[in-house]
Write an enzyme that holds these catalytic residues in place. Structure first.
Site, PDB file in Angstrom:
ATOM      1  N   LYS A 195       0.817  -1.213   0.000  1.00 26.25           N
ATOM      2  CA  LYS A 195       0.000   0.000   0.000  1.00 26.25           C
ATOM      3  C   LYS A 195       0.854   1.269   0.000  1.00 26.25           C
ATOM      4  CE  LYS A 195      -4.331  -1.946   1.584  1.00 26.25           C
ATOM      5  NZ  LYS A 195      -5.348  -2.085   2.674  1.00 26.25           N
ATOM      6  N   ARG A 228      -2.818 -10.053   5.745  1.00 28.35           N
ATOM      7  CA  ARG A 228      -3.290 -10.171   4.360  1.00 28.35           C
ATOM      8  C   ARG A 228      -2.212  -9.612   3.424  1.00 28.35           C
ATOM      9  NH1 ARG A 228      -5.762  -7.041   0.574  1.00 28.35           N
ATOM     10  NH2 ARG A 228      -7.379  -8.052  -0.698  1.00 28.35           N
TER      11      ARG A 228
END
Ligand SMILES: Nc1nc2[nH]c(SCCc3ccc(S(N)(=O)=O)cc3)nc2c(=O)[nH]1
Length: 280
Positions: free
Chosen positions: A222, A257
């Site tokens: 991210k 995740r």
């Protein structure tokens, strides 16, 4: 802590790795190449071999600015993949969706966990999730993916805002007949948060332990990672992502995740050895 995944139970006393399986044409870092069923199955098999104990299947890209996807299109993308993995692989299948119809169809096709970045706020989602009987991951998001990153703002410290929204989501679930024991929580890194918000939240991740529910986190590749490492290309944020995974795990996250399963599993094994004081 244990998580029922079909006939299996995942022991969450140690952090487990959830591999990301994007079946979207525009997934933010895989380049959407896993749209084909056979490619998706091969990717899932590889992640399982690499040590993933859960696979998160997503048919709607929820990266900032992503367009919403129609329910029928999402069903056609994910249900065949859930069926194929459930039929061939012994792994905990998570479905990353906000659509009630996709939740119901995926549960019927063999999914074990509902992962809704919108925390069952779509009309019908609460009832659909309750009816599946599956565990549900509730995640904090500020706004909607289309606009959430425009100017994220909080009137209170981010960790308090995240806790409050998660508490509200937990209460909505309990009122809908979803027992607290079926719930997991997630701070939602990158969902309506700027880099300062994201790193303050990571620094204070233990603050969410007061909810006493299994914590799932997803900061893999991210923007926050790229901001710290100076790497603008998502697919090249491996080292930063693994570092973030270790920080999350040491601060209480039990499901991590990630895109890069093998590397994260190695890091988790070093943490496991540390938490179990080696193998002596
Ligand atoms: N439980 C759970 N499910 C998830 N599904 C996704 S999809 C990622 C969408 C995205 C991509 C990129 C950025 S950015 N601008 O920060 O780079 C934000 C969101 N993520 C998560 C997560 O975390 N938890």
């Amino acid at each position: 802590m244990k998580l029922r995944c079909g006939a299996r139970e995942l022991d969450l006393s140690l952090p487990r790795v959830m591999g990301i399986l994007n079946v979207t044409p525009d997934s933010f870092s895989d380049g959407g190449r896993f749209h084909a069923l056979d490619a998706a199955l091969r990717h899932a098999e590889q992640m399982l071999q690499d040590g993933a104990e859960l696979i998160d299947i997503g048919g709607e890209s929820t990266r900032p600015g992503a367009a919403q996807v129609g329910e029928q299109e999402e069903l056609e993308r994910v249900v065949p993949v859930v069926e194929a993995i459930a039929a061939r692989l012994d792994v905990c299948i998570s479905i990353d969706t906000s659509s009630p119809a996709v939740m119901s169809a995926s549960a019927a096709a063999g999914a074990h966990l509902l992962n809704d970045v919108r925390s069952l706020t779509r009309p019908g989602a609460l009832a659909a999730a309750a009816a599946t009987g599956l565990p549900v991951c509730l995640m904090h998001m500020n706004g909607e993916p289309q606009v959430m990153q425009e100017a994220p703002h909080y009137d209170q410290p981010i960790e308090e805002a995240v806790l409050q929204q998660l508490q509200d989501s937990i209460e909505r679930c309990e009122q809908a007949g979803i027992a607290r024991e079926r719930l997991l929580i997630d701070p939602g890194f990158g969902f309506g948060k700027n880099d300062r918000h994201n790193y303050r939240l990571l620094n204070r991740l233990e603050y969410l332990q007061q909810l006493q529910l299994p914590l799932l986190t997803g900061l893999s590749r991210k923007r926050m990672i790229g901001a710290a490492t100076g790497n603008p290309i998502a697919a090249e944020r491996l080292q930063g992502s693994v570092s973030g995974a270790v920080i999350c795990a040491m601060k209480g996250a039990r499901i991590i995740r990630v895109h890069d399963v093998r590397e994260t599993v190695d890091a988790m094994n070093v943490l496991h050895a540390t938490l179990k004081e080696g193998y002596v």
